[in-house]
Design a protein around this motif. Structure first.
Motif, PDB file in Angstrom:
ATOM      1  N   TYR A   1      -6.989   7.535   1.883  1.00  0.00           N
ATOM      2  CA  TYR A   1      -6.222   7.380   0.652  1.00  0.00           C
ATOM      3  C   TYR A   1      -5.294   6.176   0.723  1.00  0.00           C
ATOM      4  CZ  TYR A   1      -2.282   8.091  -2.525  1.00  0.00           C
ATOM      5  OH  TYR A   1      -1.290   7.892  -3.443  1.00  0.00           O
ATOM      6  N   ARG A   2      -4.625   6.007   1.856  1.00  0.00           N
ATOM      7  CA  ARG A   2      -3.549   5.025   1.957  1.00  0.00           C
ATOM      8  C   ARG A   2      -4.085   3.612   2.118  1.00  0.00           C
ATOM      9  NH1 ARG A   2      -0.236   2.626   5.710  1.00  0.00           N
ATOM     10  NH2 ARG A   2      -1.648   3.258   7.367  1.00  0.00           N
ATOM     11  N   VAL A   3      -5.037   3.402   3.013  1.00  0.00           N
ATOM     12  CA  VAL A   3      -5.517   2.057   3.329  1.00  0.00           C
ATOM     13  C   VAL A   3      -6.873   1.781   2.689  1.00  0.00           C
ATOM     14  CG1 VAL A   3      -5.938   0.399   5.177  1.00  0.00           C
ATOM     15  CG2 VAL A   3      -4.274   2.233   5.525  1.00  0.00           C
ATOM     16  N   GLY A   4      -7.745   2.765   2.652  1.00  0.00           N
ATOM     17  CA  GLY A   4      -9.031   2.542   2.000  1.00  0.00           C
ATOM     18  C   GLY A   4     -10.193   3.119   2.782  1.00  0.00           C
ATOM     19  N   THR A   5     -11.301   3.230   2.105  1.00  0.00           N
ATOM     20  CA  THR A   5     -12.451   3.907   2.688  1.00  0.00           C
ATOM     21  C   THR A   5     -13.031   3.153   3.878  1.00  0.00           C
ATOM     22  OG1 THR A   5     -14.334   5.250   1.932  1.00  0.00           O
ATOM     23  CG2 THR A   5     -14.385   2.922   1.396  1.00  0.00           C
TER      24      THR A   5
ATOM     25  N   ILE B   1       0.865  -1.171   0.000  1.00  0.00           N
ATOM     26  CA  ILE B   1       0.000   0.000   0.000  1.00  0.00           C
ATOM     27  C   ILE B   1       0.907   1.229   0.000  1.00  0.00           C
ATOM     28  CG2 ILE B   1      -1.873  -1.192   1.192  1.00  0.00           C
ATOM     29  CD1 ILE B   1      -0.969   0.089   3.779  1.00  0.00           C
ATOM     30  N   PRO B   2       0.424   2.396  -0.418  1.00  0.00           N
ATOM     31  CA  PRO B   2       1.299   3.569  -0.421  1.00  0.00           C
ATOM     32  C   PRO B   2       1.892   3.805   0.974  1.00  0.00           C
ATOM     33  CG  PRO B   2      -0.768   4.038  -1.552  1.00  0.00           C
ATOM     34  CD  PRO B   2      -0.928   2.708  -0.892  1.00  0.00           C
ATOM     35  N   GLU B   3       3.180   4.060   1.015  1.00  0.00           N
ATOM     36  CA  GLU B   3       3.769   4.327   2.329  1.00  0.00           C
ATOM     37  C   GLU B   3       3.332   5.697   2.815  1.00  0.00           C
ATOM     38  OE1 GLU B   3       8.164   6.342   1.948  1.00  0.00           O
ATOM     39  OE2 GLU B   3       8.089   4.171   1.941  1.00  0.00           O
ATOM     40  N   ARG B   4       3.333   5.858   4.118  1.00  0.00           N
ATOM     41  CA  ARG B   4       2.944   7.129   4.704  1.00  0.00           C
ATOM     42  C   ARG B   4       3.876   8.237   4.202  1.00  0.00           C
ATOM     43  NH1 ARG B   4       2.037   3.006   8.329  1.00  0.00           N
ATOM     44  NH2 ARG B   4       0.283   3.212   9.775  1.00  0.00           N
ATOM     45  N   VAL B   5       3.318   9.424   3.965  1.00  0.00           N
ATOM     46  CA  VAL B   5       4.159  10.549   3.566  1.00  0.00           C
ATOM     47  C   VAL B   5       5.107  10.900   4.701  1.00  0.00           C
ATOM     48  CG1 VAL B   5       4.168  12.949   2.786  1.00  0.00           C
ATOM     49  CG2 VAL B   5       2.379  11.393   2.000  1.00  0.00           C
ATOM     50  N   VAL B   6       4.607  10.881   5.923  1.00  0.00           N
ATOM     51  CA  VAL B   6       5.438  11.025   7.121  1.00  0.00           C
ATOM     52  C   VAL B   6       5.198   9.797   8.006  1.00  0.00           C
ATOM     53  CG1 VAL B   6       5.629  13.528   7.141  1.00  0.00           C
ATOM     54  CG2 VAL B   6       3.625  12.458   8.145  1.00  0.00           C
TER      55      VAL B   6
ATOM     56  N   PHE C   1      -8.433  16.811  10.342  1.00  0.00           N
ATOM     57  CA  PHE C   1      -8.819  16.462   8.976  1.00  0.00           C
ATOM     58  C   PHE C   1      -7.759  15.600   8.303  1.00  0.00           C
ATOM     59  CE2 PHE C   1      -7.823  17.408   4.545  1.00  0.00           C
ATOM     60  CZ  PHE C   1      -8.930  16.854   3.922  1.00  0.00           C
ATOM     61  N   ALA C   2      -6.499  16.012   8.399  1.00  0.00           N
ATOM     62  CA  ALA C   2      -5.456  15.449   7.547  1.00  0.00           C
ATOM     63  C   ALA C   2      -5.200  13.974   7.819  1.00  0.00           C
ATOM     64  CB  ALA C   2      -4.164  16.246   7.704  1.00  0.00           C
ATOM     65  N   TYR C   3      -5.222  13.552   9.082  1.00  0.00           N
ATOM     66  CA  TYR C   3      -4.866  12.169   9.383  1.00  0.00           C
ATOM     67  C   TYR C   3      -5.915  11.190   8.856  1.00  0.00           C
ATOM     68  CZ  TYR C   3      -0.606  12.739  12.055  1.00  0.00           C
ATOM     69  OH  TYR C   3       0.691  12.979  12.402  1.00  0.00           O
ATOM     70  N   HIS C   4      -7.170  11.457   9.106  1.00  0.00           N
ATOM     71  CA  HIS C   4      -8.205  10.563   8.610  1.00  0.00           C
ATOM     72  C   HIS C   4      -8.210  10.551   7.087  1.00  0.00           C
ATOM     73  CE1 HIS C   4     -11.873   8.220   8.557  1.00  0.00           C
ATOM     74  NE2 HIS C   4     -12.443   9.128   7.789  1.00  0.00           N
ATOM     75  N   ASP C   5      -8.020  11.706   6.477  1.00  0.00           N
ATOM     76  CA  ASP C   5      -7.988  11.778   5.026  1.00  0.00           C
ATOM     77  C   ASP C   5      -6.832  10.954   4.469  1.00  0.00           C
ATOM     78  OD1 ASP C   5      -9.012  13.048   2.499  1.00  0.00           O
ATOM     79  OD2 ASP C   5      -6.977  13.839   2.458  1.00  0.00           O
ATOM     80  N   ALA C   6      -5.672  11.012   5.132  1.00  0.00           N
ATOM     81  CA  ALA C   6      -4.520  10.223   4.684  1.00  0.00           C
ATOM     82  C   ALA C   6      -4.815   8.723   4.761  1.00  0.00           C
ATOM     83  CB  ALA C   6      -3.295  10.562   5.529  1.00  0.00           C
TER      84      ALA C   6
END
Length: 486
Positions: A346-350, A47-52, A338-343
């Motif tokens: 995107y990264r793991v799925g809805t 899965i996409p790796e975390r940006v941070v 907002f940002a963490y849940h949004d990430a």
């Protein structure tokens, strides 16, 4: 004996080692579904790796209440001394990629999940009580300076110090980062902090503001710069190995969970006296003004069985709080909500909350349906909320907490030049014994010696304002590296 191999649909596989082909030397057949499925899954294993916080370690444990704080909060996990709650923690480095070394100079993520009977509480923090910036709008820019230069694809001290030298609010965290605490000796020997200001609400609907602290029972232990570099070459997974091995041998790491508590009136008075915004993430609440209050003990006692399923797919968010808790006007916190849940979407799925490591340990009822990986899709239950036009109720923000007071008109407020970004950084510097100060000077001079005179002079000006000895020490360390800056 291993069970027989099947496809993901459970169909027995006749041969897992030889593809179906047109003759012994011929081309492969598209009808070989097992080959196709095996290659397709392999192509999608990451899965996409975390940006941070890309590289991390995780484990499960328990939180045990040792002191009564029910006068501050009605949250049920704190309802009785001795009560235990299942927990999960993910430690991480912040700026590096997934394959980076555990000993790099970097803040460490310290994200703790409490699986309470009222839902998951995620205390998503770091091993430092402050941060580099105070407004989330700067976060993408800051993180880009910690990643790779778009031209060279190399880490760039110029990018880092160009940003820091133009953002004096970062000085407090920069001082911590380049001190000995910038390279902790694994994850067990460092403290954790919620960092932000949160709030607690009691049964009477009264709010207090709080800062969370997790103080290691193992004692603080750091690596010298030389040892950190050496270990990065010898064992880049040093912190991961240390944590897994400690838990496997029964040496369970523990942290004392503690609180700083203040009423809004107390914070207003403190702010008037000091000039500091109590909700500014680049600042700390001094313990002399707001003493630590013991709450409980956090212990890690069980390793994950499968790293990808339980650690890589762990999806925490500071927005996950339970009744009896609340937020604050902290601008960085508001952006992270907002940002963490949004990430994670995107990264793991809805439906990432359906995965076992993310699933609540209490009943879940909502009207969310469908989407990828809808493991628990609600069956035949109603998938919409019944509208009842009964008028607005005086319930504050939802769980009986009082409304959050607002101050001033909506606008973009620029605090640069109007706020004190130097005193607390200077206080941190003055707490350091002589050898730690010298380590700080040397650690800063290394990357700073690689940047332009203009950036060095700008950064030295911030050190001087924090404490003249701070600037003088870095100048001397730069001179020892052939950069004589006056």
């Amino acid at each position: 004996m291993n069970p027989p191999i099947t496809t993901a649909s459970g169909i027995p596989v006749a041969d897992d080692q030889n593809s179906a082909s047109a003759g012994a030397r011929g081309p492969l057949l598209l009808q070989d579904f097992h080959l196709i499925e095996k290659l397709q899954h392999f192509n999608r294993e990451r899965i996409p790796e975390r940006v941070v916080h890309a590289k991390g370690s995780g484990a499960y444990g328990t939180f045990t209440v040792t002191h009564d704080i029910t006068r501050y909060t009605k949250a049920k996990l704190f309802s009785a001394i001795g009560k235990q709650t299942e927990t999960f923690v993910r430690f991480s480095t912040v700026g590096g990629e997934k394959g980076s070394a555990d000993t790099e100079r970097d803040p460490r993520g310290f994200a703790a999940r409490f699986y309470t009977e009222e839902g998951n509480w995620d205390l998503v923090g770091n091993n430092t009580p402050m941060f580099f910036i105070k407004d989330g709008i700067k976060f993408p820019d800051f993180i880009h300076t910690q990643k790779r230069c778009p031209r060279t694809n190399l880490k760039s001290p110029t990018m880092m110090f160009d940003f820091w030298s133009k953002a004096p609010e970062s000085l407090h965290q920069v001082t911590m980062l380049f001190s000995d605490r910038g390279t902790p000796d694994g994850y067990r020997h460092m403290d954790g902090f919620g960092s932000h200001t949160y709030s607690l609400i009691n049964e009477a609907g009264e709010r207090v503001y709080v800062k969370w602290h997790l103080k290691t029972q193992q004692g603080i232990r750091n690596l010298s710069a030389a040892d950190a570099v050496r270990i990065a070459g010898e064992d880049p997974d040093y912190a991961q190995r240390d944590l897994v091995n400690a838990i496997d041998r029964g040496d369970f790491p523990r942290w004392n969970v503690m609180l700083q508590v203040a009423t809004e009136a107390e914070l207003d008075a403190w702010s008037a006296r000091t000039g500091w915004n109590p909700f500014d993430l680049t600042k700390v609440w001094p313990h002399g003004d707001f003493p630590l209050i013991p709450v409980g003990v956090f212990e890690l006692n069980r390793n994950a069985v499968n790293y990808h399923a339980e650690v890589e797919q762990a999806a925490l968010s500071p927005a996950n709080i339970v009744p009896g808790m609340g937020f604050s006007p902290d601008k960085m916190l508001q952006a992270r909500l907002f940002a963490y849940h949004d990430a994670q979407l995107y990264r793991v799925g809805t439906n990432h909350q359906h995965l076992p490591v993310n699933a609540a340990r209490c009943p879940v009822h909502n009207h969310q349906r469908d989407g990828a990986m809808a493991i628990n899709n609600g069956g035949s239950a109603q998938n919409y909320g019944t509208v009842a036009a009964g008028g607005a109720k005086r319930e504050g923000l939802g769980h009986g907490e009082p409304p959050l007071a607002l101050h001033g008109a909506a606008a973009r407020y620029d605090g640069r030049g109007a706020e004190d970004d130097y005193t607390q950084a200077g206080n941190l510097f003055r707490l350091m014994p002589p050898q730690e100060r010298q380590n700080l000077f040397d650690n800063l001079a290394g990357p700073m010696s690689q940047v332009s005179d203009e950036i060095i002079l700008r950064q030295l000006g911030h050190f001087d304002r924090a404490d003249p000895a701070y600037g003088a020490g870095v100048r001397a360390a730069l001179k020892a590296r052939g950069r004589n800056i006056d």
